[in-house]
Enzyme design. Structure first.
Site, mmCIF file in Angstrom:
data_model
loop_
_atom_site.group_PDB
_atom_site.id
_atom_site.type_symbol
_atom_site.label_atom_id
_atom_site.label_comp_id
_atom_site.label_asym_id
_atom_site.label_seq_id
_atom_site.Cartn_x
_atom_site.Cartn_y
_atom_site.Cartn_z
ATOM 1 N N HIS A 13 0.834 -1.214 0.000
ATOM 2 C CA HIS A 13 0.000 0.000 0.000
ATOM 3 C C HIS A 13 0.867 1.262 0.000
ATOM 4 C CE1 HIS A 13 -3.240 -2.743 0.651
ATOM 5 N NE2 HIS A 13 -2.837 -3.070 1.853
ATOM 6 N N HIS A 15 -0.309 -4.251 7.182
ATOM 7 C CA HIS A 15 -0.400 -5.255 8.243
ATOM 8 C C HIS A 15 0.926 -5.413 8.968
ATOM 9 C CE1 HIS A 15 -3.940 -6.832 5.694
ATOM 10 N NE2 HIS A 15 -4.242 -5.752 6.359
HETATM 11 FE FE LIG Z 1 -7.039 -2.117 4.586
#
Ligand SMILES: [Fe+2]
Ligand SMILES: *[C@@H]1O[C@H](CO)[C@@H](O)[C@H](O)[C@H]1NC(C)=O
Ligand SMILES: *[C@@H]1O[C@H](CO)[C@@H](O)[C@H](O)[C@H]1NC(C)=O
Ligand SMILES: *[C@@H]1O[C@H](CO)[C@@H](O)[C@H](O)[C@H]1NC(C)=O
Ligand SMILES: *[C@@H]1O[C@H](CO)[C@@H](O)[C@H](O)[C@H]1NC(C)=O
Ligand SMILES: *[C@@H]1O[C@H](CO)[C@@H](O)[C@H](O)[C@H]1NC(C)=O
Ligand SMILES: *[C@@H]1O[C@H](CO)[C@@H](O)[C@H](O)[C@H]1NC(C)=O
Length: 454
Positions: A321, A350
């Site tokens: 991301h 994460h």
């Molecule tokens: Fe997400």
């Protein structure tokens, strides 16, 4: 979900490539996290006909005197009433709520109840009961102290939890942390039901039952993430956020918002602003206009700690991301510096990461000033998308560690923010591999309004 990923690639990226902080040497065992099976103990349906399940509470007004109670009944609508009181045996007050339900592809939800308890006493334990006949269930919560500048209060930080064995470990660690969190600031991505064919919404129900053991007793402040979109045009589901907005009501009207997806609450000495990464945020959009009017309203003499929750991080040095939060950062970062936001919590990635106090507001795409600079008026950005969901850990980091990144580690865990008074807050991140009281990253935060020189 590719359509939701913004075209960040067209922006030059602003990353300093030297003088980085700490990349923890702790390496977690890799391997996918698997969802707990449907017959797991944490998903057990409470006994009794039409028994209320998935009980959860959140703040129900702007000041902290309201509690919004939600629950689901599966067999029939049942009662919308909440009985409550300050003594376990004498629930002298009652409030009436509403019931809703929705269909999603071939799934039909249970009866989802929402009921706001208003004008409660501050700093008081209340017992409450939902359900009727033989199948009532009783829970309790404690209201926050009256809003004020030196009121101590402790928030938990959890993100991207999901419903794996690791998720259960994260929640257990949060519950067992000796610094007792009184309210969870939840930074988005709840159930990960969308990992199943047709976003099998039964996994929204199991998630609701899984987290009940915490969220029925203390409020979780909700932020929407990309896994709340449940956008499935390929099977006819074209209304974004349908399951989430039916299940997780928030007091958005109390802060003048027009959407459940962005709003604010005051709690003790904190002012919490929740933003939506996956709603329009450009100039003239409802979210932009709301935030523009919202920031000047924050009275730091009343609520010294200004905290923002948003799902997609603005400062993220993982190769997951990467830069996705960039367009929102460009829109709003100068406001955060102007209004001296203390902390911005995000999830999505994460893993765990904490930034230095930096800003990148001089950058205008063509001037070449693309490196974040130290800025004492800037917030610290913290990513806690490490709840332990089914997608596994983000363990691929950009190298070398950029200067804005103070600490990063790819482990599952949670954090706590322990506000002491108007100047000091102790912050600690805990990883799931450690014992409950072990701290893996900690720092004292000094308030940007009251102690800006520190
Ligand atoms: Fe997400
Ligand atoms: C919904 O559709 C899926 C896929 O066809 C199927 O496995 C499931 O049993 C269906 N559920 C219901 C409630 O009909
Ligand atoms: C409540 O439980 C009792 C004893 O198990 C049973 O006789 C009665 O029919 C139940 N009432 C309802 C409304 O379910
Ligand atoms: C989840 O954690 C709780 C508390 O530690 C434990 O009692 C329960 O058995 C766990 N469930 C699963 C499926 O791991
Ligand atoms: C800000 O809050 C303080 C403390 O409650 C109050 O005395 C002051 O009047 C407030 N300021 C404004 C502009 O409302
Ligand atoms: C880490 O991410 C980079 C950039 O996306 C990619 O080129 C590289 O192959 C990845 N490394 C691993 C081990 O996945
Ligand atoms: C605020 O809290 C910190 C940490 O507990 C403490 O050292 C400091 O003295 C407190 N400030 C005041 C004014 O009480």
């Amino acid at each position: 979900m590719g359509v939701w990923v913004l075209l960040v690639g067209i922006l030059l990226h602003g990353v300093a490539l030297c003088n980085g902080g700490i990349t923890s040497s702790f390496v977690r065992k890799t391997g996918m996290s698997v969802d707990m099976p449907l017959d797991s103990d944490v998903f057990r349906v409470p006994p009794g006909y039409n028994a209320p399940q998935q009980v959860h509470i959140t703040q129900g007004d702007h000041e902290g005197r309201g509690v919004l109670v939600s629950w689901v009944t599966m067999d029939e609508p049942g009662s919308n009433t909440v009985l409550y009181g300050t003594s376990k045996d004498k629930l002298e007050f009652r409030a009436e709520g509403i019931v809703t339900s929705y269909k999603y592809y071939n799934y039909t939800s249970g009866f989802i109840h929402h009921c706001t308890l208003k004008k409660l006493e501050y700093d008081t334990t209340y017992y409450y009961e939902v359900g009727i006949g033989n199948t009532t269930r009783q829970f309790w919560f404690r209201t926050p102290p009256k809003v004020g500048p030196d009121v101590p209060y402790t928030f938990g930080l959890i993100g991207d939890l999901g419903q794996t064995f690791d998720s259960n470990s994260t929640l257990t660690h949060y519950e067992s942390n000796p610094i007792k969190g009184q309210t969870v600031l939840y930074v988005g991505d709840l159930s990960y039901a969308d990992n199943y064919p047709f976003h099998n919404n039964i996994r929204w129900d199991t998630w609701g039952r899984f987290v009940e053991r915490s969220v029925a007793y203390q409020p979780w402040i909700w932020t929407a993430g990309n896994h709340e979109l449940d956008f499935g045009p390929e099977f006819g589901e074209r209304v974004p956020f349908k399951p989430f907005t039916h299940r997780y009501h928030v007091p958005y009207r109390a802060s003048g918002s027009t959407s459940q997806l962005w709003y604010s609450v005051k709690r003790a000495s904190a002012y919490i602003i929740v933003l939506s990464s996956y709603s329009a945020y450009g100039k003239y959009t409802p979210q932009y206009q709301w935030l523009e009017q919202e920031l000047p309203k924050v009275n730091r003499s009343e609520t010294p700690w200004l905290i923002v929750l948003v799902h997609s991080p603005w400062y993220n040095s993982y190769n997951y991301h990467y830069m996705e939060g960039e367009t929102m950062r460009v829109m709003y970062e100068s406001w955060f510096v102007q209004y001296k936001v203390d902390l911005v919590f995000a999830g999505h990635v994460h893993a765990y990461e904490r930034s230095e106090r930096v800003s990148n507001i001089a950058y205008n795409i063509v001037n070449g000033k693309c490196s974040p600079v130290d800025d004492t008026s800037a917030p610290v950005y913290i990513t806690v998308g490490d709840g332990g969901n089914i997608e596994g850990l983000a363990n691929n980091m950009t190298e070398p560690q950029p200067a804005y990144s103070a600490f990063r580690e790819a482990s599952f865990g949670h954090a706590v923010l322990d506000i002491k008074n108007r100047t000091h807050a102790y912050y600690a991140w805990h990883r799931n591999q450690d014992g409950f009281s072990a701290v893996a990253d900690s720092v004292w935060f000094f308030n940007r309004y009251w102690q800006p020189d520190n």
